[in-house]
Design a protein around this motif. Structure first.
Motif, PDB file in Angstrom:
ATOM      1  N   GLY A  57       0.816  -1.205   0.000  1.00  0.00           N
ATOM      2  CA  GLY A  57       0.000   0.000   0.000  1.00  0.00           C
ATOM      3  C   GLY A  57       0.850   1.256   0.000  1.00  0.00           C
ATOM      4  O   GLY A  57       2.090   1.208   0.021  1.00  0.00           O
ATOM      5  N   SER A  58       0.195   2.410  -0.018  1.00  0.00           N
ATOM      6  CA  SER A  58       0.918   3.679  -0.087  1.00  0.00           C
ATOM      7  C   SER A  58       1.759   3.932   1.160  1.00  0.00           C
ATOM      8  O   SER A  58       2.891   4.422   1.066  1.00  0.00           O
ATOM      9  CB  SER A  58      -0.072   4.821  -0.306  1.00  0.00           C
ATOM     10  N   ASN A  59       1.233   3.616   2.353  1.00  0.00           N
ATOM     11  CA  ASN A  59       1.999   3.825   3.583  1.00  0.00           C
ATOM     12  C   ASN A  59       3.287   3.018   3.532  1.00  0.00           C
ATOM     13  O   ASN A  59       4.370   3.518   3.854  1.00  0.00           O
ATOM     14  CB  ASN A  59       1.155   3.429   4.794  1.00  0.00           C
ATOM     15  N   ASP A  60       3.190   1.761   3.111  1.00  0.00           N
ATOM     16  CA  ASP A  60       4.353   0.889   2.991  1.00  0.00           C
ATOM     17  C   ASP A  60       5.331   1.427   1.955  1.00  0.00           C
ATOM     18  O   ASP A  60       6.548   1.463   2.185  1.00  0.00           O
ATOM     19  CB  ASP A  60       3.887  -0.516   2.613  1.00  0.00           C
ATOM     20  N   SER A 140      -1.763  13.966   0.136  1.00  0.00           N
ATOM     21  CA  SER A 140      -2.160  13.533  -1.193  1.00  0.00           C
ATOM     22  C   SER A 140      -3.666  13.455  -1.308  1.00  0.00           C
ATOM     23  O   SER A 140      -4.376  13.222  -0.322  1.00  0.00           O
ATOM     24  CB  SER A 140      -1.565  12.150  -1.488  1.00  0.00           C
ATOM     25  N   ALA A 141      -4.126  13.628  -2.515  1.00  0.00           N
ATOM     26  CA  ALA A 141      -5.545  13.430  -2.796  1.00  0.00           C
ATOM     27  C   ALA A 141      -5.832  11.950  -2.928  1.00  0.00           C
ATOM     28  O   ALA A 141      -4.963  11.146  -3.274  1.00  0.00           O
ATOM     29  CB  ALA A 141      -5.923  14.139  -4.093  1.00  0.00           C
ATOM     30  N   GLN A 180      -9.959   6.626   3.024  1.00  0.00           N
ATOM     31  CA  GLN A 180     -10.829   6.170   1.953  1.00  0.00           C
ATOM     32  C   GLN A 180     -12.286   6.116   2.424  1.00  0.00           C
ATOM     33  O   GLN A 180     -13.207   6.497   1.694  1.00  0.00           O
ATOM     34  CB  GLN A 180     -10.379   4.790   1.470  1.00  0.00           C
ATOM     35  N   HIS A 181     -12.476   5.635   3.650  1.00  0.00           N
ATOM     36  CA  HIS A 181     -13.816   5.548   4.218  1.00  0.00           C
ATOM     37  C   HIS A 181     -14.410   6.943   4.420  1.00  0.00           C
ATOM     38  O   HIS A 181     -15.539   7.232   4.000  1.00  0.00           O
ATOM     39  CB  HIS A 181     -13.757   4.794   5.546  1.00  0.00           C
ATOM     40  N   PHE A 219     -12.636   5.480  -3.035  1.00  0.00           N
ATOM     41  CA  PHE A 219     -11.884   6.735  -2.932  1.00  0.00           C
ATOM     42  C   PHE A 219     -10.499   6.350  -2.412  1.00  0.00           C
ATOM     43  O   PHE A 219     -10.298   6.231  -1.200  1.00  0.00           O
ATOM     44  CB  PHE A 219     -12.565   7.699  -1.961  1.00  0.00           C
ATOM     45  N   HIS A 220      -9.561   6.135  -3.320  1.00  0.00           N
ATOM     46  CA  HIS A 220      -8.282   5.550  -2.907  1.00  0.00           C
ATOM     47  C   HIS A 220      -7.099   6.427  -3.273  1.00  0.00           C
ATOM     48  O   HIS A 220      -7.139   7.212  -4.220  1.00  0.00           O
ATOM     49  CB  HIS A 220      -8.117   4.160  -3.513  1.00  0.00           C
ATOM     50  N   ASN A 221      -6.023   6.243  -2.495  1.00  0.00           N
ATOM     51  CA  ASN A 221      -4.811   7.015  -2.730  1.00  0.00           C
ATOM     52  C   ASN A 221      -4.339   6.797  -4.165  1.00  0.00           C
ATOM     53  O   ASN A 221      -4.378   5.677  -4.679  1.00  0.00           O
ATOM     54  CB  ASN A 221      -3.725   6.596  -1.729  1.00  0.00           C
TER      55      ASN A 221
END
Length: 339
Positions: A57-60, A140-141, A180-181, A219-221
């Motif tokens: 994922g983006s955090n990783d 980030s959006a 996202q939620h 709604f995702h990074n």
């Protein structure tokens, strides 16, 4: 006689004052001497950077970019450990209980440090009291994406479709309280639509199920969905930020596309356990800021739609407090509950 006594008393009081001052200076000097070895030799062994979300994922991704650079500049391995669970709060709570010695850090984000406090009544940590903010890495959006089978090519068309099919469209998130939620819940509140929430334990499985058509939208990074958008397996309708992103200048914001005032961003930042010595916090900030300035790393962030910030510890602490206040109101209005 009284004058002699006064002079004697004055000399005695002056002597006591000087003795006390000497004792205080000696104590301060001892404390500084004891603290210096810790900060001067740090890091003497590997540093852990916890990513409280699954790998991929983006955090990783952002954690590993920074860790690779810090490994070189600090002279010790900076190891990324994934500890997912409970919308990121599991790994964060473990860091809150870690020694405040600079050897355990966490890549926090808006879900773990801005919204969790409002969503989880029994949250085992406080986003600020239990942590020392190091730096806001960037913001980030999220991208509003739909499966190609969804008959909507714009935000306006999606709103019309959702209103025609109340409760029928489903959206995937990375868990209750995730960015996202809440991006979706804010959309629901501001447009009056009803959509089904399908929570997952990370971005990779959530996005995979949208691509597979098991879930309609999300709604995702941007770093998680852009490869699929380019491949044509997802359709990007808009971004959630207040302004268009540099990575996608032709993609409108949700506010531009028919929902005035809408804005939701996800941010990432590095935290250490509370009471970590300030010299270590300041050095970490300097090292991470230098890493973010590297052209190769900056290019990777830009390509993902992430706006690099690199703010200082005090500014970051103020920002987190502002985010906590903002999202607590949205959580209340949307009546967000834990999974």
């Amino acid at each position: 006689m009284s004058a002699c006594k006064s002079a004697f008393t004055l000399r005695r009081e002056l002597g006591m004052f000087l003795a006390g001052l000497a004792c205080t200076l000696a104590t301060v000097g001892l404390a500084q001497a004891q603290a210096q070895p810790q900060t001067q030799v740090w890091p003497a062994h590997p540093v852990k950077l916890i990513s409280p979300w699954p790998a991929g994922g983006s955090n990783d991704t952002f954690s590993r970019l920074i860790a690779t650079r810090l490994t070189t500049t600090l002279g010790q391995p900076v190891i990324v450990e994934n500890r997912p669970g409970a919308s990121g709060t599991l790994g964060v709570s473990q860091v809150a209980r870690s020694p405040a010695d600079g050897y355990t850090l966490v890549m926090g984000s808006s879900p773990t440090h801005a919204t969790a406090l409002s969503i989880y009544p029994q949250l085992s940590y406080h986003p600020l009291k239990d942590f020392a903010p190091v730096t806001l890495v960037g913001s980030s959006a999220n991208g509003l994406v739909v499966h190609p089978s969804v008959p909507a090519n714009s935000v306006a068309e999606l709103i019309a479709l959702a209103k025609a099919r109340p409760g029928k469209l489903s959206y995937a998130s990375t868990g209750s309280g995730s960015s996202q939620h809440l991006s979706a819940e804010l959309f629901k509140v501001m447009t009056g639509v009803d959509m089904l929430h399908v929570p997952y334990k990370g971005a990779a499985p959530a996005v995979s199920d949208i691509v597979a058509g098991h879930v309609n939208l999300g709604f995702h990074n941007l770093v998680d969905v852009l490869p699929h958008v380019k491949a044509g397996t997802l359709r990007l309708l808009a971004v959630t930020s207040a302004q268009r992103t540099k990575a996608l200048p032709d993609t409108p914001t949700i506010a531009e596309a028919g929902v005035p005032g809408y804005m939701a961003e996800v941010w990432f930042g590095v935290f250490a356990p509370a009471k970590t010595p300030r010299p270590l916090i300041d050095r970490l900030h300097r090292e991470i800021s230098a890493a973010l300035a590297e052209p190769e790393i900056r290019a990777r962030f830009d390509a993902s739609g992430m706006d690099v910030v690199g703010s200082g510890p005090d500014a970051f602490a103020r920002y987190v407090q502002e985010e906590i206040t903002k999202w607590s109101d949205i959580v209340r209005r949307a009546d967000v509950k834990p999974n």
